[in-house]
Design an enzyme around this catalytic site. Structure first.
Site, PDB file in Angstrom:
ATOM      1  N   CYS A 113       4.620  -0.154  -8.327  1.00  0.00           N
ATOM      2  CA  CYS A 113       3.263  -0.717  -8.437  1.00  0.00           C
ATOM      3  C   CYS A 113       3.015  -1.867  -7.454  1.00  0.00           C
ATOM      4  O   CYS A 113       1.865  -2.218  -7.201  1.00  0.00           O
ATOM      5  CB  CYS A 113       2.990  -1.178  -9.863  1.00  0.00           C
ATOM      6  SG  CYS A 113       3.091   0.159 -11.053  1.00  0.00           S
ATOM      7  N   HIS A 249      -3.135  -6.145  -9.826  1.00  0.00           N
ATOM      8  CA  HIS A 249      -2.663  -4.801 -10.164  1.00  0.00           C
ATOM      9  C   HIS A 249      -3.247  -4.434 -11.528  1.00  0.00           C
ATOM     10  O   HIS A 249      -3.302  -5.255 -12.439  1.00  0.00           O
ATOM     11  CB  HIS A 249      -1.132  -4.785 -10.216  1.00  0.00           C
ATOM     12  CG  HIS A 249      -0.579  -3.506 -10.746  1.00  0.00           C
ATOM     13  ND1 HIS A 249      -1.005  -2.275 -10.290  1.00  0.00           N
ATOM     14  CD2 HIS A 249       0.343  -3.247 -11.712  1.00  0.00           C
ATOM     15  CE1 HIS A 249      -0.366  -1.332 -10.947  1.00  0.00           C
ATOM     16  NE2 HIS A 249       0.464  -1.884 -11.823  1.00  0.00           N
ATOM     17  N   ASN A 279      -3.657   2.893 -14.660  1.00  0.00           N
ATOM     18  CA  ASN A 279      -2.702   2.299 -13.722  1.00  0.00           C
ATOM     19  C   ASN A 279      -2.356   3.344 -12.658  1.00  0.00           C
ATOM     20  O   ASN A 279      -1.684   4.331 -12.938  1.00  0.00           O
ATOM     21  CB  ASN A 279      -1.450   1.868 -14.502  1.00  0.00           C
ATOM     22  CG  ASN A 279      -0.389   1.238 -13.618  1.00  0.00           C
ATOM     23  OD1 ASN A 279      -0.487   1.263 -12.391  1.00  0.00           O
ATOM     24  ND2 ASN A 279       0.630   0.670 -14.240  1.00  0.00           N
TER      25      ASN A 279
HETATM   26  O1  UT7 Z   1       2.522  -1.174 -13.695  1.00  0.00           O
HETATM   27  C1  UT7 Z   1       3.825  -1.589 -13.933  1.00  0.00           C
HETATM   28  C2  UT7 Z   1       3.859  -2.567 -14.978  1.00  0.00           C
HETATM   29  N1  UT7 Z   1       3.557  -1.967 -16.251  1.00  0.00           N
HETATM   30  C3  UT7 Z   1       3.033  -2.714 -17.171  1.00  0.00           C
HETATM   31  O2  UT7 Z   1       2.753  -3.841 -16.878  1.00  0.00           O
HETATM   32  C4  UT7 Z   1       2.899  -2.193 -18.572  1.00  0.00           C
HETATM   33  C5  UT7 Z   1       3.302  -3.277 -19.521  1.00  0.00           C
HETATM   34  N2  UT7 Z   1       3.224  -2.943 -20.912  1.00  0.00           N
HETATM   35  C6  UT7 Z   1       2.071  -2.727 -21.568  1.00  0.00           C
HETATM   36  O3  UT7 Z   1       1.011  -2.705 -20.977  1.00  0.00           O
HETATM   37  C7  UT7 Z   1       2.113  -2.621 -23.071  1.00  0.00           C
HETATM   38  O4  UT7 Z   1       3.388  -3.017 -23.525  1.00  0.00           O
HETATM   39  C8  UT7 Z   1       1.803  -1.197 -23.598  1.00  0.00           C
HETATM   40  C9  UT7 Z   1       0.331  -0.902 -23.408  1.00  0.00           C
HETATM   41  C10 UT7 Z   1       2.632  -0.173 -22.858  1.00  0.00           C
HETATM   42  C11 UT7 Z   1       2.102  -1.120 -25.092  1.00  0.00           C
HETATM   43  O5  UT7 Z   1       1.388  -2.116 -25.804  1.00  0.00           O
HETATM   44  P1  UT7 Z   1       2.150  -3.059 -26.841  1.00  0.00           P
HETATM   45  O6  UT7 Z   1       1.134  -3.908 -27.436  1.00  0.00           O
HETATM   46  O7  UT7 Z   1       3.263  -3.726 -26.103  1.00  0.00           O
HETATM   47  O8  UT7 Z   1       2.656  -2.021 -27.916  1.00  0.00           O
HETATM   48  P2  UT7 Z   1       4.141  -1.692 -28.366  1.00  0.00           P
HETATM   49  O9  UT7 Z   1       4.884  -1.009 -27.267  1.00  0.00           O
HETATM   50  O10 UT7 Z   1       4.752  -2.915 -28.957  1.00  0.00           O
HETATM   51  O11 UT7 Z   1       3.860  -0.647 -29.514  1.00  0.00           O
HETATM   52  C12 UT7 Z   1       3.134  -0.999 -30.696  1.00  0.00           C
HETATM   53  C13 UT7 Z   1       3.000   0.230 -31.567  1.00  0.00           C
HETATM   54  C14 UT7 Z   1       4.298   0.962 -31.760  1.00  0.00           C
HETATM   55  O12 UT7 Z   1       4.334   1.435 -33.106  1.00  0.00           O
HETATM   56  P3  UT7 Z   1       5.178   0.667 -34.225  1.00  0.00           P
HETATM   57  O13 UT7 Z   1       6.591   0.697 -33.738  1.00  0.00           O
HETATM   58  O14 UT7 Z   1       4.586  -0.719 -34.271  1.00  0.00           O
HETATM   59  O15 UT7 Z   1       4.916   1.482 -35.436  1.00  0.00           O
HETATM   60  C15 UT7 Z   1       4.193   2.144 -30.840  1.00  0.00           C
HETATM   61  O16 UT7 Z   1       4.946   3.254 -31.246  1.00  0.00           O
HETATM   62  O17 UT7 Z   1       2.106   1.165 -30.964  1.00  0.00           O
HETATM   63  C16 UT7 Z   1       2.721   2.448 -30.907  1.00  0.00           C
HETATM   64  N3  UT7 Z   1       2.245   3.156 -29.731  1.00  0.00           N
HETATM   65  C17 UT7 Z   1       1.124   3.912 -29.751  1.00  0.00           C
HETATM   66  N4  UT7 Z   1       0.237   4.185 -30.722  1.00  0.00           N
HETATM   67  C18 UT7 Z   1      -0.816   4.968 -30.393  1.00  0.00           C
HETATM   68  C19 UT7 Z   1       2.755   3.189 -28.497  1.00  0.00           C
HETATM   69  N5  UT7 Z   1       1.997   3.945 -27.680  1.00  0.00           N
HETATM   70  C20 UT7 Z   1       0.984   4.405 -28.447  1.00  0.00           C
HETATM   71  C21 UT7 Z   1      -0.131   5.209 -28.171  1.00  0.00           C
HETATM   72  N6  UT7 Z   1      -1.002   5.458 -29.175  1.00  0.00           N
HETATM   73  N7  UT7 Z   1      -0.375   5.723 -26.959  1.00  0.00           N
END
Ligand code: UT7
Length: 322
Positions: A113, A249, A279
């Site tokens: 990225c 980004h 992204n």
């Molecule tokens: O470009 C390179 C750099 N990349 C980034 O900067 C990405 C960085 N990360 C992020 O943007 C975020 O961490 C995400 C958008 C990927 C995830 O958001 P989050 O607030 O960090 O969520 P999480 O990973 O802590 O997941 C929270 C919950 C989980 O469920 P439990 O364990 O709390 O029951 C996940 O399983 O959300 C669940 N989850 C989803 N639910 C519905 C994860 N993906 C999804 C989804 N739909 N697509």
């Protein structure tokens, strides 16, 4: 010594749009979750026969047109991608042939990225040292090809696209400073765990997909981008209020807002495309820049900060007077 100044921009997105509602049919997700956690509403997905170079060519032709130059004047091509058309030749060489340019150096850069920020940094050095006068710098990706469409933690985040700029030697101020970094110890927080010399069988079997520990990447991205903002301002003896535009980004609206807050910058001065593009990895910064130049927000003479963070980890920024 001359400056390297952006004289033209271009962007291209595949026609096919995939909405959050479309994704609800593929994986256990919801429009609400995607919008609230990432800010993404839709992304563009390349058609089956559309490649990274196809997108790069369209963005490049628009950049060339807006710079008002002839392709034959280009004496350097740097293309950032993690999704090249072929193992070799480089996508930059394939693009060079498409544009009917012959002889100038052309090469790819792989910094995921942060790729476009790396590519711009390298092209600027060529121009500053007199090794090039007119560089075509591109970020292009077809990330949809390396997504596991059954993994809701990654497939909802990314999209395809390309952005390009023409960087020219100029007496007028252009790029003021570039800052690029990497720390390879975070490899497995965000990666495609197979490749050519390390698991090519898995690649051939279609098992080489993006894997990410999203939450850990999120925290690192927010902290690291906060630091790069400070580093960039300090290197130029500038205050936060001096910056006219932030072109970040486009990974997640919450990361973008955190960086804007660090700059004490209202969101009106931040270019946001993540809602429409998702992204697009190396394409995200040049695509966002092109959108804001073409809609008249970013004007000549304004101070613009580009920044990115991605797999590697890699991160970086470019400060420029547009
Ligand atoms: O470009 C390179 C750099 N990349 C980034 O900067 C990405 C960085 N990360 C992020 O943007 C975020 O961490 C995400 C958008 C990927 C995830 O958001 P989050 O607030 O960090 O969520 P999480 O990973 O802590 O997941 C929270 C919950 C989980 O469920 P439990 O364990 O709390 O029951 C996940 O399983 O959300 C669940 N989850 C989803 N639910 C519905 C994860 N993906 C999804 C989804 N739909 N697509």
């Amino acid at each position: 010594m001359s400056f390297a100044r952006i004289s033209g921009t271009g962007g291209y997105l595949p026609e096919n749009i995939m909405t959050n509602q479309d994704l609800e049919k593929l994986v256990d997700t919801s429009d609400q979750w995607i919008r609230e956690r990432t800010g993404i509403k839709q992304r563009h997905i390349a058609s089956k026969d559309e490649t990274t170079v196809d997108l790069a060519e369209k963005a490049s032709r628009l950049a060339i047109e807006s710079a008002g130059i002839d392709p034959s004047e280009i004496d350097l091509i740097v293309l950032a991608t993690s999704t090249p058309d072929k193992i070799f030749p480089s996508s930059a060489c394939i693009l060079q042939a498409r544009l009917d340019i012959h002889g100038c150096p052309a090469f790819d850069i792989q910094a995921v990225c942060t790729g476009f920020v790396y590519a711009l940094t390298v092209a600027e050095k060529f121009i500053q040292t007199g090794s090039a006068k007119k560089a075509l710098v591109v970020g292009a990706e077809v990330f949809s090809r390396i997504l596991n469409w059954k993994d809701r933690t990654t497939c909802v985040l990314f999209g395809d696209g390309a952005g390009a700029v023409i960087l020219e030697a100029s007496e007028e101020t252009g790029i003021l400073s570039t800052h690029i970094h990497a720390d390879g110890k975070y490899e497995n927080l965000l990666w495609v765990p197979h490749g050519i010399s390390d698991g090519f069988d898995q690649v051939k079997e279609g098992k080489a997909y993006v894997e990410m520990r999203g939450n850990e990447v999120f925290k690192m991205a927010v902290n690291t981008l906060g630091r790069i903002v400070d580093e960039t301002l300090a290197a130029n003896h500038l205050k936060k209020a001096d910056i006219d535009w932030l072109v970040p980004h486009q990974a997640n609206i919450r990361i973008i807002k955190a960086t804007a807050k660090k700059l004490k910058m209202p969101m009106e001065q931040v270019v946001v495309t993540v809602d429409k593009h998702g992204n697009t990895s190396a394409a995200s910064v040049p695509l966002a820049l092109d959108v804001a130049v073409r809609d008249g927000r970013i004007k000549r003479g304004e101070l613009v900060m580009l920044e990115a963070f991605g797999g590697g980890f890699t991160w970086g920024s470019v400060l420029l007077r547009y």
